[in-house]
Design a protein around this motif. Structure first.
Motif, PDB file in Angstrom:
ATOM      1  N   LEU A 432      49.574  57.767  34.183  1.00  0.00           N
ATOM      2  CA  LEU A 432      48.830  57.046  35.480  1.00  0.00           C
ATOM      3  C   LEU A 432      48.455  55.795  34.841  1.00  0.00           C
ATOM      4  N   SER A 436      50.110  52.353  36.675  1.00  0.00           N
ATOM      5  CA  SER A 436      49.188  51.436  36.993  1.00  0.00           C
ATOM      6  C   SER A 436      49.348  49.987  36.414  1.00  0.00           C
ATOM      7  N   GLY A 444      53.564  56.853  40.251  1.00  0.00           N
ATOM      8  CA  GLY A 444      52.280  57.167  39.759  1.00  0.00           C
ATOM      9  C   GLY A 444      51.706  58.567  40.695  1.00  0.00           C
ATOM     10  N   PHE A 448      50.641  62.280  39.984  1.00  0.00           N
ATOM     11  CA  PHE A 448      49.305  62.859  40.518  1.00  0.00           C
ATOM     12  C   PHE A 448      49.721  63.930  41.403  1.00  0.00           C
ATOM     13  N   HIS A 463      41.330  61.705  35.910  1.00  0.00           N
ATOM     14  CA  HIS A 463      42.579  61.436  36.765  1.00  0.00           C
ATOM     15  C   HIS A 463      42.491  60.712  38.014  1.00  0.00           C
ATOM     16  N   CYS A 466      41.841  57.188  37.325  1.00  0.00           N
ATOM     17  CA  CYS A 466      43.104  56.273  37.270  1.00  0.00           C
ATOM     18  C   CYS A 466      43.915  56.103  38.415  1.00  0.00           C
ATOM     19  N   LEU A 467      43.951  57.205  39.484  1.00  0.00           N
ATOM     20  CA  LEU A 467      44.677  57.099  40.550  1.00  0.00           C
ATOM     21  C   LEU A 467      43.954  55.850  41.414  1.00  0.00           C
TER      22      LEU A 467
END
Length: 525
Positions: A432, A436, A444, A448, A463, A466-467
């Motif tokens: 991720l 990014s 990405g 996920f 997580h 990161c998203l």
């Protein structure tokens, strides 16, 4: 393995050299071969005894089976079992059956072990504990639980086995429940009874639980046990209660190297390097583990030069470093970053360690990556024969992504899956972050969404952070907020900090104010 009708050349020559063959000589020869470490030859000569109708006594047979178990020689163990059948022991005594079960379990053949266990007409408590221990050591907790529930009686060994098994496998609350039942059973504790529950204390890092266990150890009269005291010390240190750890250390009648090193590690992990250094200087005797504890502490603190200075002193004193020492020193070189020092440590590693473990190889890749040498990283990765450890892959994928080779990194992830290496939560954090940095939003999102469906890894706070960063960098803050609202748990500071970073990048003043208020609420509920 020779057949029962074949002959052993060495043994036959000995027999022919004597005009008269005496039965004790054959047995003595077998015992001599076994004691000298020639297990295969010793077991291969059993046919000579069978041909002459000589039956070995239970003590010798159990000794042979134990040697097969210790060396994990399943083939030889099966031959001993066959010999028993051929010499009239198709139904061995409980004593021999227990040794056979132990041999099969240590060799990993739990099916054969269970068949033997089920055939024992009169099982003693040792038989049950033997089978139970075998299951737990093979990580087979469900069969172990079923067997434990069927036991007609249990002793301290039975309860210890289950508590330790649950604790080691990470089933902490099941371990606590079982330990509580153990207490209620009225069976007394022994020196091993607190090992499992102390492992739980270390994993849960709960000070109150550690205090309760401390009281129980004191009441049970085992606080003088150096191993238990050191484990208790470690539990306090891991939970951040260094005052309790130091008080216990000062109360201990004798402080061995383990206790000293545990306290150093505790202070180092807490970032108190001054106290760690003081304890280190007071140590009457130091080993590579105590040096490594201090070296790794300075490396984590970002004081790489101090770590390398300690490593030089260690070398001057001719204290042999272990693999953890090399790993810590490579981390120190990476934190500076210093290619020169990293290469020197790498060269010393090659001279002293024939087969570096995955952690050392991963830190080596990370060091070269931080020093800007991605091609060397790839060569180091290629040197590792066994690539079944996901940590190695995570490090290499991360290194490629940091050097802008995101497509190569994503391709490496695909290759990893083809080789049958299962990703972990860190793998998806790395992926991720890579997406990014390079603006690969859709890729990405795919990672996920599929991490839980395809790989059984459910997203956690990191997580989601990161998203949010992935979507925010692509100016899709509204989508990021939608994902935050979908979370099955309350977002923590990591998620809101990621969103605040997005607001700074794009100048979202109003949204930034809202996010800042959320962060303040988390800090001061």
């Amino acid at each position: 393995m020779p057949s029962l009708s074949s002959t052993n050349p060495n043994l036959t020559r000995r027999i022919k050299s004597k005009k008269l063959i005496k039965r004790p000589c054959l047995v003595q020869s077998l015992l001599h071969l076994s004691s000298e470490g020639h297990l295969e030859e010793a077991v291969g000569s059993l046919h000579l005894l069978a041909q002459r109708g000589i039956r070995l006594n239970s003590r010798i047979l159990s000794s042979l089976l134990q040697k097969c178990a210790n060396s994990k020689s399943l083939k030889e163990g099966k031959w001993v079992h066959l010999h028993l059948k051929l010499t009239g022991l198709k139904k061995p005594t409980t004593y021999l059956s227990n040794h056979l079960i132990n041999m099969y379990l240590k060799c990993g053949d739990y099916i054969a072990a269970r068949k033997l266990f089920d055939k024992i007409s009169v099982k003693n408590l040792y038989s049950w504990n033997n089978m139970l221990s075998g299951y737990t050591k093979l990580g087979m907790l469900k069969p172990a639980m079923r067997l434990f529930d069927k036991m007609p009686e249990r002793d301290v060994v039975s309860w210890n086995t289950m508590v330790i098994a649950f604790a080691k496998r990470g089933f902490c609350y099941e371990a606590l429940r079982t330990f509580s039942q153990f207490q209620k059973s009225g069976i007394g504790f022994n020196g091993f009874s607190f090992s499992g529950i102390l492992t739980v204390c270390v994993k849960l890092k709960e000070v109150e639980l550690t205090r309760q266990v401390h009281c129980q150890i004191l009441v049970a009269g085992f606080l003088s046990n150096t191993f238990l005291s050191s484990s208790l010390l470690d539990a306090y240190a891991k939970s951040g209660s260094l005052e309790n750890a130091r008080a216990l250390f000062d109360e201990m009648p004798t402080n061995d190297i383990l206790a000293w090193t545990t306290l150093i590690s505790g202070y180092a992990q807490d970032g108190d390097m001054m106290s760690a250094n003081q304890i280190f200087d007071q140590m009457p005797e130091k080993n590579s583990v105590s040096w490594t504890a201090l070296i790794s502490g300075y490396a984590r603190k970002g004081m790489g030069h101090k770590s390398l200075e300690l490593f030089r002193k260690m070398m001057v004193l001719r204290i042999n470093p272990d693999q953890f020492t090399f790993s810590s020193c490579l981390c120190a070189s990476a934190s500076i970053p210093s290619l020169k020092h990293g290469q020197q440590i790498h060269a010393f590693l090659i001279k002293t360690v024939s087969n570096p473990n995955t952690i050392v190889m991963s830190t080596l890749i990370d060091m070269y990556s931080r020093c800007g040498h991605i091609k060397v990283c790839q060569r180091v990765f290629g040197l590792k024969d066994n690539k079944q450890d996901v940590v190695l892959w995570n490090t290499m994928i991360s290194a490629l992504a940091q050097h802008g080779l995101v497509k190569v990194a994503l391709g490496m992830f695909g290759y990893m899956i083809k080789l049958g290496v299962n990703p972990d939560r860190v793998t998806f954090i790395v992926l991720l972050n890579a997406c990014s940095r390079s603006g690969l939003v859709q890729e990405g999102l795919n990672f996920f969404e599929k991490m839980a469906i395809k790989h059984g890894i459910y997203p956690d706070q990191e997580h989601y952070a990161c998203l949010v960063d992935l979507l925010g960098r692509a100016a899709r803050s509204s989508d990021a907020i939608k994902w935050i609202n979908k979370m099955s748990f309350k977002p923590d500071d990591r998620v809101y900090n990621a969103l605040l970073g997005v607001c700074k990048i794009h100048g979202y003043v109003d949204l930034g104010r809202e996010v800042a208020e959320k962060l303040i609420e988390l800090l001061d509920p």
